[in-house]
Design a protein around this motif. Structure first.
Motif, PDB file in Angstrom:
ATOM      1  N   ARG A   1       0.872  -0.941  -0.108  1.00  0.00           N
ATOM      2  CA  ARG A   1       0.044  -0.116   0.046  1.00  0.00           C
ATOM      3  C   ARG A   1       0.866   1.360   0.096  1.00  0.00           C
ATOM      4  O   ARG A   1       1.800   1.560   0.885  1.00  0.00           O
ATOM      5  CB  ARG A   1      -0.797  -0.074   1.156  1.00  0.00           C
ATOM      6  N   ASN A   2       0.518   2.130  -0.842  1.00  0.00           N
ATOM      7  CA  ASN A   2       1.207   3.493  -1.037  1.00  0.00           C
ATOM      8  C   ASN A   2       0.297   4.792  -0.681  1.00  0.00           C
ATOM      9  O   ASN A   2      -0.957   4.516  -1.732  1.00  0.00           O
ATOM     10  CB  ASN A   2       2.344   3.592  -2.299  1.00  0.00           C
ATOM     11  N   SER A   3       0.611   5.479  -0.058  1.00  0.00           N
ATOM     12  CA  SER A   3      -0.435   6.678  -0.151  1.00  0.00           C
ATOM     13  C   SER A   3       0.273   8.212   0.051  1.00  0.00           C
ATOM     14  O   SER A   3       1.588   8.014   0.739  1.00  0.00           O
ATOM     15  CB  SER A   3      -1.298   6.596   0.834  1.00  0.00           C
TER      16      SER A   3
ATOM     17  N   GLY B   1       7.085   2.442   6.225  1.00  0.00           N
ATOM     18  CA  GLY B   1       7.665   3.644   6.351  1.00  0.00           C
ATOM     19  C   GLY B   1       6.851   4.746   5.937  1.00  0.00           C
ATOM     20  O   GLY B   1       5.889   4.847   5.300  1.00  0.00           O
ATOM     21  N   SER B   2       6.908   5.891   6.859  1.00  0.00           N
ATOM     22  CA  SER B   2       6.251   7.023   6.633  1.00  0.00           C
ATOM     23  C   SER B   2       7.226   8.231   6.867  1.00  0.00           C
ATOM     24  O   SER B   2       8.030   8.354   7.857  1.00  0.00           O
ATOM     25  CB  SER B   2       5.233   7.278   7.967  1.00  0.00           C
ATOM     26  N   SER B   3       6.910   9.312   5.868  1.00  0.00           N
ATOM     27  CA  SER B   3       7.945  10.561   6.069  1.00  0.00           C
ATOM     28  C   SER B   3       6.946  11.696   5.904  1.00  0.00           C
ATOM     29  O   SER B   3       6.092  11.869   4.853  1.00  0.00           O
ATOM     30  CB  SER B   3       8.772  10.611   4.814  1.00  0.00           C
ATOM     31  N   SER B   4       7.047  12.768   6.616  1.00  0.00           N
ATOM     32  CA  SER B   4       6.267  13.822   6.648  1.00  0.00           C
ATOM     33  C   SER B   4       7.136  15.022   6.784  1.00  0.00           C
ATOM     34  O   SER B   4       8.394  15.290   7.389  1.00  0.00           O
ATOM     35  CB  SER B   4       5.428  13.944   7.825  1.00  0.00           C
TER      36      SER B   4
ATOM     37  N   VAL C   1       4.058  10.898   2.876  1.00  0.00           N
ATOM     38  CA  VAL C   1       4.189   9.910   1.925  1.00  0.00           C
ATOM     39  C   VAL C   1       4.449   8.511   3.004  1.00  0.00           C
ATOM     40  O   VAL C   1       5.147   8.515   3.858  1.00  0.00           O
ATOM     41  CB  VAL C   1       5.311   9.750   1.036  1.00  0.00           C
ATOM     42  N   ASP C   2       3.428   7.679   2.673  1.00  0.00           N
ATOM     43  CA  ASP C   2       3.355   6.266   3.419  1.00  0.00           C
ATOM     44  C   ASP C   2       3.530   5.120   2.535  1.00  0.00           C
ATOM     45  O   ASP C   2       3.019   5.073   1.291  1.00  0.00           O
ATOM     46  CB  ASP C   2       2.130   6.242   4.358  1.00  0.00           C
ATOM     47  N   SER C   3       4.211   4.032   3.161  1.00  0.00           N
ATOM     48  CA  SER C   3       4.395   2.883   2.121  1.00  0.00           C
ATOM     49  C   SER C   3       4.443   1.747   3.132  1.00  0.00           C
ATOM     50  O   SER C   3       5.057   1.666   4.194  1.00  0.00           O
ATOM     51  CB  SER C   3       5.650   2.908   1.597  1.00  0.00           C
ATOM     52  N   THR C   4       3.443   0.604   2.906  1.00  0.00           N
ATOM     53  CA  THR C   4       3.517  -0.540   3.922  1.00  0.00           C
ATOM     54  C   THR C   4       3.562  -1.760   2.866  1.00  0.00           C
ATOM     55  O   THR C   4       2.935  -1.966   1.781  1.00  0.00           O
ATOM     56  CB  THR C   4       2.309  -0.539   4.408  1.00  0.00           C
TER      57      THR C   4
END
Length: 446
Positions: free
Chosen positions: A232-234, A300-303, A262-265
């Motif tokens: 999953r990417n958002s 992983g999440s980046s803000s 940006v989120d990636s699971t």
């Protein structure tokens, strides 16, 4: 009949008249028969020149009889959604759209149920929901992507759960019922799936499900194996506005925070189930099964905030995480009363879950490790029986024995620590249910 050999026959009209040709002169025995009635025999009718060929055999009265058959199969289209006193049932096996994917995809078709981007199951918008598989707790937390849609028989949504389900403080219960073979011989299925979009290919998001069932004489063996990789990417933009008031109730300038994220699971789940039924008699079934499951994820999440601050979060589950579940039950039914039944079952469950979360900011590097293991067992018994055509009752016992161990190791800013937690609990509970159907639309169940 002539000399007990069939000569000829015919069918009467509405007035009882019948015509049989090509008969030679002589004496005959007539047998009159109709489905569901005893045969009526006229021992002798003479056809000769004296009596003629037109005969009046008089008034015939047939006596109704009962027919003994081995089984009756009634075939009827089930509705996709069924509503009972305390639950709604979605018959997933009757919906061709839910034939592939995982139980997540099935739940997305169920009214009142939603699945968010993180795979969390919500009932009427509330995540505090208990998920059961074949009436037993799902050991993978709230995740159901280790269950294949192809072996999902139905989903029961219990919005007003009774004491039978230990429902205190919950939004409701979702029970996923899996298929079992009903026919002699071997039957099975193999399903492969892959997904692709702008962010990933079938190499990243794929799955395989193998299901088999063999039934012979008094034995029924079944097994399933599934592996699923989900990606999953958002990404997006958010503005968070916080309004403040001073002690006198006057508004002060709000605090406004703008950031992009940006989120990636990447998630993996695997499950192996092996079970058997033994039909001790026509009314007693013994069932035993074992299930091994493994699941982990990388997130992983980046803000990036409007003031230039960057915050990165990394979450990871160990690939050695596992759950081993053993189950045995005895079911006693009654052919003369399908709504009457008793059941006793034993469950033993063991597992381990290790994960860590790391927060990376410009000025800090925080990390937390969590390791927990459990060793649980349950004993359940119930007896249910109808009181009349529109009422029934159920009484039962639940014994739940929980042993849970947790180690937490954290390093947050300048604070470091180790936290150990052991939790043991034994519960013995009795419950009673009574259901009364008033009419086709109303019923109650205390």
């Amino acid at each position: 009949l002539e000399d007990e050999n069939l000569v000829s026959g015919g069918i009467t009209d509405d007035n009882g008249m019948f015509y049989i040709d090509k008969l030679s002169p002589g004496s005959y025995k007539i047998v009159i028969e109709f489905i569901g009635f005893e045969n009526h025999v006229i021992p002798e009718v003479s056809l000769n020149r004296e009596n003629g060929i037109n005969q009046d055999i008089g008034k015939v009265i047939l006596i109704q009889k009962s027919i003994e058959i081995e089984s009756v199969k009634v075939i009827e289209d089930r509705p996709l959604y069924e509503f009972e006193t305390d639950k709604m049932v979605y018959n997933a096996s009757d919906d061709i759209i839910t034939g592939s994917g995982t139980a997540e995809d099935v739940l997305k078709k169920v009214p009142m149920v939603t699945v968010n981007n993180d795979g969390e199951v919500l009932l009427r918008g509330n995540g505090n929901v208990k998920i059961l598989v074949n009436g037993r707790p799902n050991r993978s937390g709230g995740d159901v992507d280790n269950i294949s849609a192809s072996i999902t028989e139905k989903v029961e949504v219990i919005t007003s759960p009774s004491a039978k389900y230990d429902p205190e403080g919950m939004a409701g219960i979702i029970n996923i019922v899996l298929k079992k073979g009903n026919y002699d011989g071997f039957n099975g299925s193999l399903r492969l799936n892959g997904r692709a979009n702008n962010d990933f290919t079938p190499e990243d998001a794929n799955g395989i499900t193998l299901y088999g069932n063999y039934r012979k004489d008094k034995w029924n063996f079944y097994s399933s194996f599934s592996n699923n990789n989900r990606v999953r990417n958002s990404s997006g933009y958010r503005r968070v506005t916080t309004d403040y008031m001073d002690i006198e109730g006057n508004s002060v300038p709000p605090d406004i925070v703008d950031f992009t994220y940006v989120d990636s699971t990447d998630r993996f789940s695997g499950k192996l189930n092996i079970g058997a039924d033994y039909y001790l008699s026509d009314e007693i079934i013994l069932n035993g099964e074992a299930t091994y499951s493994n699941h982990y994820k990388d997130n992983g999440s980046s803000s990036t905030y409007s003031d230039g601050t960057n915050i990165n979060t990394l979450e990871k589950d160990a690939k050695t995480n596992y759950d081993l579940d053993g189950f045995f039950q005895v079911i006693k039914s009654y052919h003369d009363n399908p709504d009457k039944e008793w059941n006793i079952s034993f469950t033993s469950d063991h597992g381990n879950d290790f994960e860590f979360e790391q927060l990376l900011e410009d000025l800090s590097d925080d990390i937390t490790y969590l390791d927990n293991s459990f060793d649980n067992s349950e004993i359940d018994f119930y007896y249910k029986s109808p009181l009349s055509s529109d009422s029934k009752f159920e009484i039962g016992y639940d014994g739940r024995f929980v042993n849970y161990f947790e180690d937490l190791d954290f390093d947050v800013d300048i604070l470091e620590g180790i936290y150990k937690f052991n939790y043991n609990r034994d519960i013995h509970a009795l419950y009673f249910e009574y259901e009364k159907k008033i009419n086709e639309k109303f019923s109650f169940k205390p």
